[in-house]
Write a protein that holds these residues in place. Structure first.
Motif, mmCIF file in Angstrom:
data_model
loop_
_atom_site.group_PDB
_atom_site.id
_atom_site.type_symbol
_atom_site.label_atom_id
_atom_site.label_comp_id
_atom_site.label_asym_id
_atom_site.label_seq_id
_atom_site.Cartn_x
_atom_site.Cartn_y
_atom_site.Cartn_z
ATOM 1 N N LYS A 45 61.123 107.602 59.563
ATOM 2 C CA LYS A 45 59.811 107.692 60.233
ATOM 3 C C LYS A 45 59.003 106.414 60.001
ATOM 4 O O LYS A 45 58.342 105.925 60.900
ATOM 5 C CB LYS A 45 59.037 108.902 59.713
ATOM 6 C CG LYS A 45 59.552 110.213 60.240
ATOM 7 C CD LYS A 45 58.753 111.375 59.671
ATOM 8 C CE LYS A 45 59.396 112.681 60.110
ATOM 9 N NZ LYS A 45 58.774 113.827 59.464
ATOM 10 N N ASN A 46 59.072 105.872 58.759
ATOM 11 C CA ASN A 46 58.302 104.665 58.441
ATOM 12 C C ASN A 46 58.885 103.423 59.108
ATOM 13 O O ASN A 46 58.152 102.493 59.435
ATOM 14 C CB ASN A 46 58.246 104.424 56.930
ATOM 15 C CG ASN A 46 57.328 105.401 56.230
ATOM 16 O OD1 ASN A 46 56.468 106.010 56.867
ATOM 17 N ND2 ASN A 46 57.505 105.561 54.930
ATOM 18 N N ASP A 47 60.207 103.391 59.259
ATOM 19 C CA ASP A 47 60.836 102.213 59.849
ATOM 20 C C ASP A 47 60.558 102.110 61.353
ATOM 21 O O ASP A 47 60.480 101.017 61.892
ATOM 22 C CB ASP A 47 62.352 102.227 59.630
ATOM 23 C CG ASP A 47 62.728 101.845 58.213
ATOM 24 O OD1 ASP A 47 61.886 101.275 57.503
ATOM 25 O OD2 ASP A 47 63.879 102.141 57.807
ATOM 26 N N GLY A 48 60.433 103.234 62.013
ATOM 27 C CA GLY A 48 60.185 103.221 63.457
ATOM 28 C C GLY A 48 61.431 102.790 64.213
ATOM 29 O O GLY A 48 62.547 102.880 63.721
ATOM 30 N N ASN A 49 61.237 102.264 65.440
ATOM 31 C CA ASN A 49 62.341 101.803 66.273
ATOM 32 C C ASN A 49 62.682 100.368 65.893
ATOM 33 O O ASN A 49 61.894 99.459 66.105
ATOM 34 C CB ASN A 49 61.966 101.863 67.754
ATOM 35 C CG ASN A 49 62.328 103.189 68.361
ATOM 36 O OD1 ASN A 49 63.137 103.908 67.799
ATOM 37 N ND2 ASN A 49 61.733 103.500 69.503
ATOM 38 N N ILE A 76 65.322 109.918 53.131
ATOM 39 C CA ILE A 76 65.883 109.370 54.367
ATOM 40 C C ILE A 76 64.986 109.716 55.553
ATOM 41 O O ILE A 76 64.662 108.856 56.384
ATOM 42 C CB ILE A 76 67.322 109.876 54.590
ATOM 43 C CG1 ILE A 76 68.259 109.256 53.559
ATOM 44 C CG2 ILE A 76 67.803 109.580 56.004
ATOM 45 C CD1 ILE A 76 69.664 109.828 53.558
ATOM 46 N N ASP A 77 64.565 110.978 55.622
ATOM 47 C CA ASP A 77 63.688 111.392 56.726
ATOM 48 C C ASP A 77 62.395 110.575 56.724
ATOM 49 O O ASP A 77 61.947 110.087 57.765
ATOM 50 C CB ASP A 77 63.367 112.889 56.632
ATOM 51 C CG ASP A 77 64.581 113.774 56.911
ATOM 52 O OD1 ASP A 77 65.538 113.266 57.540
ATOM 53 O OD2 ASP A 77 64.559 114.953 56.498
ATOM 54 N N VAL A 133 66.071 103.121 50.480
ATOM 55 C CA VAL A 133 66.696 104.426 50.182
ATOM 56 C C VAL A 133 68.186 104.231 49.945
ATOM 57 O O VAL A 133 68.771 104.798 49.008
ATOM 58 C CB VAL A 133 66.445 105.428 51.334
ATOM 59 C CG1 VAL A 133 67.289 106.686 51.148
ATOM 60 C CG2 VAL A 133 64.977 105.799 51.403
ATOM 61 N N TYR A 134 68.809 103.425 50.781
ATOM 62 C CA TYR A 134 70.248 103.152 50.643
ATOM 63 C C TYR A 134 70.548 102.518 49.281
ATOM 64 O O TYR A 134 71.473 102.915 48.586
ATOM 65 C CB TYR A 134 70.687 102.230 51.788
ATOM 66 C CG TYR A 134 72.128 101.812 51.736
ATOM 67 C CD1 TYR A 134 73.128 102.654 52.191
ATOM 68 C CD2 TYR A 134 72.484 100.565 51.226
ATOM 69 C CE1 TYR A 134 74.456 102.274 52.152
ATOM 70 C CE2 TYR A 134 73.822 100.180 51.176
ATOM 71 C CZ TYR A 134 74.798 101.027 51.636
ATOM 72 O OH TYR A 134 76.104 100.650 51.591
ATOM 73 N N ILE A 193 68.343 99.909 60.714
ATOM 74 C CA ILE A 193 67.976 100.020 59.301
ATOM 75 C C ILE A 193 66.777 99.125 59.059
ATOM 76 O O ILE A 193 66.836 97.905 59.197
ATOM 77 C CB ILE A 193 69.135 99.582 58.377
ATOM 78 C CG1 ILE A 193 70.314 100.536 58.532
ATOM 79 C CG2 ILE A 193 68.671 99.534 56.936
ATOM 80 C CD1 ILE A 193 71.486 100.217 57.646
ATOM 81 N N GLY A 194 65.691 99.764 58.689
ATOM 82 C CA GLY A 194 64.488 99.009 58.358
ATOM 83 C C GLY A 194 64.373 98.845 56.865
ATOM 84 O O GLY A 194 65.257 99.210 56.079
ATOM 85 N N ALA A 195 63.266 98.317 56.421
ATOM 86 C CA ALA A 195 63.033 98.034 55.001
ATOM 87 C C ALA A 195 63.051 99.317 54.175
ATOM 88 O O ALA A 195 63.651 99.369 53.093
ATOM 89 C CB ALA A 195 61.718 97.288 54.824
#
Length: 129
Positions: free
Chosen positions: A103-107, A98-99, A119-120, A112-114
C-alpha cells in the motif's frame, strides 16, 4: 595309617557278613549322592537367584533409559512447538507487513518499492538500512 591299624581294620571287615558290608557300602554311596544332590540344588537356587537379580537390574536400567528418552522426547516436542509458534507469529507479522508495504509503495514499475524491499530484507534477517 600304620600297618597295625590297617590290620585291625581288615580283620574287622572280614568278620562282617557280606550282605552287611554291601548294605553299609550302599548306604555310604547313597549318602554321598544325597549330599551331592543337596549341593547341586543349592547351587541351582543360587544361580537362579543371581539370574533373577541380573534380570531385575537390566529391567531397571531399561526403564531408566525409557524414562530418559521420554523426557528428552517431551523437551524436544516442547521446543518444536515453541519454534512453530515463533514461525507462525513471524509469518503473520510478515503477511501484515507485506500488505502495508504494498500500500505504501503504490504503483511502481519494478513492482518492488522501498517498503517492499525493506520487508523482503527483514524476512531474510537483514536490516532495512
Amino acid at each position: 595309617m600304620d600297618e597295625v591299624k590297617m590290620g585291625i581294620l581288615i580283620s574287622a571287615l572280614r568278620k562282617i557278613s557280606p550282605s552287611l558290608f554291601v548294605i553299609a557300602l550302599l548306604s555310604l554311596i547313597s549318602f554321598y549322592w544325597m549330599q551331592r544332590s543337596v549341593n547341586l540344588e543349592n547351587e541351582l537356587a543360587q544361580m537362579s537367584e543371581r539370574h533373577t537379580t541380573e534380570r531385575l537390574v537390566a529391567a531397571n536400567a531399561y526403564n531408566a533409559e525409557l524414562q530418559r528418552q521420554a523426557a528428552l522426547n517431551d523437551e524436544l516436542t516442547r521446543q518444536l512447538i515453541d519454534r512453530q509458534n515463533q514461525i507462525t507469529t513471524q509469518l503473520l507479522q510478515l503477511g501484515s507487513s507485506i500488505d502495508g508495504a504494498i500500500k505504501n509503495d503504490g504503483n511502481i514499475y519494478s513492482g518492488i518499492g522501498a517498503d517492499s524491499l525493506c520487508v523482503y530484507r527483514r524476512a531474510y534477517g537483514y536490516s532495512c538500512k
